[in-house]
Design a protein around this motif. Structure first.
Motif, short mmCIF file in Angstrom:
data_model
loop_
_atom_site.label_atom_id
_atom_site.label_comp_id
_atom_site.label_asym_id
_atom_site.label_seq_id
_atom_site.Cartn_x
_atom_site.Cartn_y
_atom_site.Cartn_z
N PHE A 1 62.55 28.88 -9.77
CA PHE A 1 61.98 29.66 -10.85
C PHE A 1 61.13 30.82 -10.32
N PHE A 2 60.12 30.51 -9.49
CA PHE A 2 59.25 31.56 -8.97
C PHE A 2 59.97 32.50 -8.02
N SER A 3 60.98 32.01 -7.33
CA SER A 3 61.67 32.83 -6.33
C SER A 3 62.36 34.05 -6.94
N ASN A 4 62.67 34.00 -8.23
CA ASN A 4 63.30 35.14 -8.90
C ASN A 4 62.31 36.24 -9.27
N MET A 5 61.04 35.94 -9.13
CA MET A 5 59.99 36.91 -9.46
C MET A 5 59.65 37.71 -8.21
N THR A 6 60.45 38.69 -7.91
CA THR A 6 60.37 39.41 -6.64
C THR A 6 59.12 40.27 -6.49
N SER A 7 58.40 40.52 -7.56
CA SER A 7 57.17 41.30 -7.49
C SER A 7 55.92 40.42 -7.55
N LEU A 8 56.12 39.12 -7.61
CA LEU A 8 54.99 38.19 -7.69
C LEU A 8 54.25 38.16 -6.36
N TYR A 9 52.97 38.48 -6.39
CA TYR A 9 52.19 38.45 -5.15
C TYR A 9 51.07 37.43 -5.23
N LEU A 10 50.74 36.90 -6.41
CA LEU A 10 49.69 35.91 -6.57
C LEU A 10 50.22 34.74 -7.40
N LEU A 11 50.07 33.54 -6.86
CA LEU A 11 50.46 32.34 -7.60
C LEU A 11 49.29 31.38 -7.58
N ASP A 12 48.67 31.19 -8.74
CA ASP A 12 47.49 30.34 -8.86
C ASP A 12 47.86 29.11 -9.69
#
Length: 82
Positions: free
Chosen positions: A1-12
């Motif tokens: 799921f998160f791997s498709n968010m290519t602009s994600l730089y922060l995961l809290d």
């Protein structure tokens, strides 16, 4: 799921009562991630070595039930703050 968010730089994911092991495969985490907060959960097991191959600047794993040694790969992250 998160791997498709290519602009994600922060995961809290702090304090979410997550449990089990941290997935050992990097496929769940986007390569763009720089800030990873997995603290105050119920994770068990070891810290996966792939985390040291990310471009992390901040990593919070405190207040879990992790065991074992800190992967040597984490020492190669020049900008990492633990």
């Amino acid at each position: 799921f998160f791997s498709n968010m290519t602009s994600l730089y922060l995961l809290d994911l702090d304090s979410n009562q997550l449990s089990g092991t941290i997935p050992s495969s990097p496929s769940w985490l986007p390569s763009s991630i720089q800030f990873l907060m997995l603290n105050r959960n119920n994770f068990t097991g070891t810290i996966p070595s792939f985390i040291g191959k990310q471009i992390l600047q901040l990593l919070f794993l405190n207040d879990n039930s992790l065991t074992g040694t800190i992967p040597e790969e984490l020492s190669q992250l020049e900008n990492l703050e633990l």
